[in-house]
Design an enzyme around this catalytic site. Structure first.
Site, PDB file in Angstrom:
ATOM      1  N   GLU A 167      -2.988 -62.794 -21.393  1.00 48.55           N
ATOM      2  CA  GLU A 167      -1.527 -62.732 -21.510  1.00 48.55           C
ATOM      3  C   GLU A 167      -0.831 -63.449 -20.358  1.00 48.55           C
ATOM      4  OE1 GLU A 167       0.390 -62.036 -23.902  1.00 48.55           O
ATOM      5  OE2 GLU A 167      -1.122 -61.245 -25.255  1.00 48.55           O
ATOM      6  N   TYR A 190       7.542 -57.884 -22.175  1.00 52.99           N
ATOM      7  CA  TYR A 190       6.666 -58.448 -23.201  1.00 52.99           C
ATOM      8  C   TYR A 190       5.194 -58.202 -22.867  1.00 52.99           C
ATOM      9  CZ  TYR A 190       3.405 -61.493 -25.355  1.00 52.99           C
ATOM     10  OH  TYR A 190       2.261 -61.928 -25.968  1.00 52.99           O
ATOM     11  N   ASP A 204       7.439 -62.080 -28.364  1.00 54.07           N
ATOM     12  CA  ASP A 204       7.266 -63.366 -27.700  1.00 54.07           C
ATOM     13  C   ASP A 204       8.048 -64.412 -28.489  1.00 54.07           C
ATOM     14  OD1 ASP A 204       5.682 -64.105 -29.912  1.00 54.07           O
ATOM     15  OD2 ASP A 204       4.264 -65.206 -28.647  1.00 54.07           O
TER      16      ASP A 204
END
Length: 292
Positions: free
Chosen positions: A39, A122, A140
């Site tokens: 990520e 996020y 996203d």
């Protein structure tokens, strides 16, 4: 109010089942640390560039404790040319915090994740969803674009996340936590592979018949123009060049080596000071520089 079963769920989940990419951080055996590393690496960087660096990183540092045990400069070196190298420092700081606060295990709760360095809304939602199967709104760029088109009928999402977008995403989230986690990654994948920003492949889309944007005749974006980032001659390019010289060296680098890769003295000095201020470089002598 959560959606029991929205008409978009079944076609999107079935499409994902058939078309998802085989990515190491999505495999059943992937650790939460693998998900977290992916990520941070995937922020503003395409999957193809992340794959080899992610693999090398996990091989060298299979756990947060393994990374935390080494100097932050080694994280910057291993980050290579992924860009935005402050992410490497944040990942190192997050690994250190995970060791200190969570016994070396990536936490599974959003509230714990969001306190880690480099982890925003996020990323915290994504790790909780993708590593632990939790039920969270994961917004996203790809997800926001799919929802903007399919439900709101606009070509592109607003420049930054709005309350209305968050409420819409929450209303579409399946009630069942594991299904919600799959839904989050499925919508993301649809945006990455089919509902792309520049040339969406509507003929390959499983929800084209339900898409508000297609039904409206695919109207063009009428908001403020999207900024395209310049690169040549920018401070970002200069910082990247300077950092690469130090990263690729096995000993402290003399200032003359930095002068050789960037001729503009004022910009070079400014960028060097920025790299020092960000903790990406340290002074190792009067005229030499090294990784932290």
């Amino acid at each position: 109010m959560a959606a029991m079963s929205h008409p978009l769920h079944e076609p999107v989940l079935a499409w994902y089942d058939a078309h998802q990419r085989d990515l190491p951080w999505r495999r059943p055996e992937a650790s939460a640390w693998s998900v977290m590393v992916s990520e941070l690496m995937l922020q503003q960087t395409p999957v193809a560039r992340v794959l080899p660096v992610h693999e090398a990183w996990l091989e060298r540092w299979p756990t947060p404790a393994a990374l935390a045990a080494e100097p932050a400069g080694e994280a910057v070196r291993a980050w290579g040319r992924l860009g935005y190298p402050r992410r490497a420092l944040r990942l190192h700081a997050a690994a250190t915090a995970i060791v200190e606060r969570h016994g070396g295990e990536v936490p599974d709760a959003y509230d714990d994740l969001i306190t880690l360095p480099g982890v925003g809304d996020y990323t915290a939602a994504a790790i909780a969803s993708f590593a632990y199967g939790r039920r969270h709104v994961v917004l996203d760029t790809n997800v926001r674009r799919v929802l903007a088109r399919a439900v709101s009928g606009t070509e592109l999402a607003p420049a930054s996340v709005t309350r209305a977008e968050r409420d819409l995403a929450a209303s579409l989230l399946p009630d069942d936590a594991p299904t919600a986690a799959t839904w989050a990654v499925a919508v993301m994948e649809l945006g990455a592979l089919v509902c792309t920003a520049a040339s969406p492949r509507c003929d390959a889309c499983p929800i084209v018949g339900q898409c508000a944007w297609v039904a409206a005749g695919r109207p063009a974006h009428d908001g403020p123009p999207r900024r395209v980032q310049a690169w040549a001659g920018t401070d970002r390019q200069c910082r990247g060049r300077l950092l690469a010289v130090v990263r690729d060296a096995d000993r402290p680098v003399h200032v003359s080596a930095l002068e050789a890769v960037w001729g503009e003295a004022a910009q070079r000095t400014r960028c060097l000071e920025g790299l020092l201020a960000d903790g990406l470089l340290v002074r190792s002598g009067p005229e030499t520089y090294a990784l932290p």
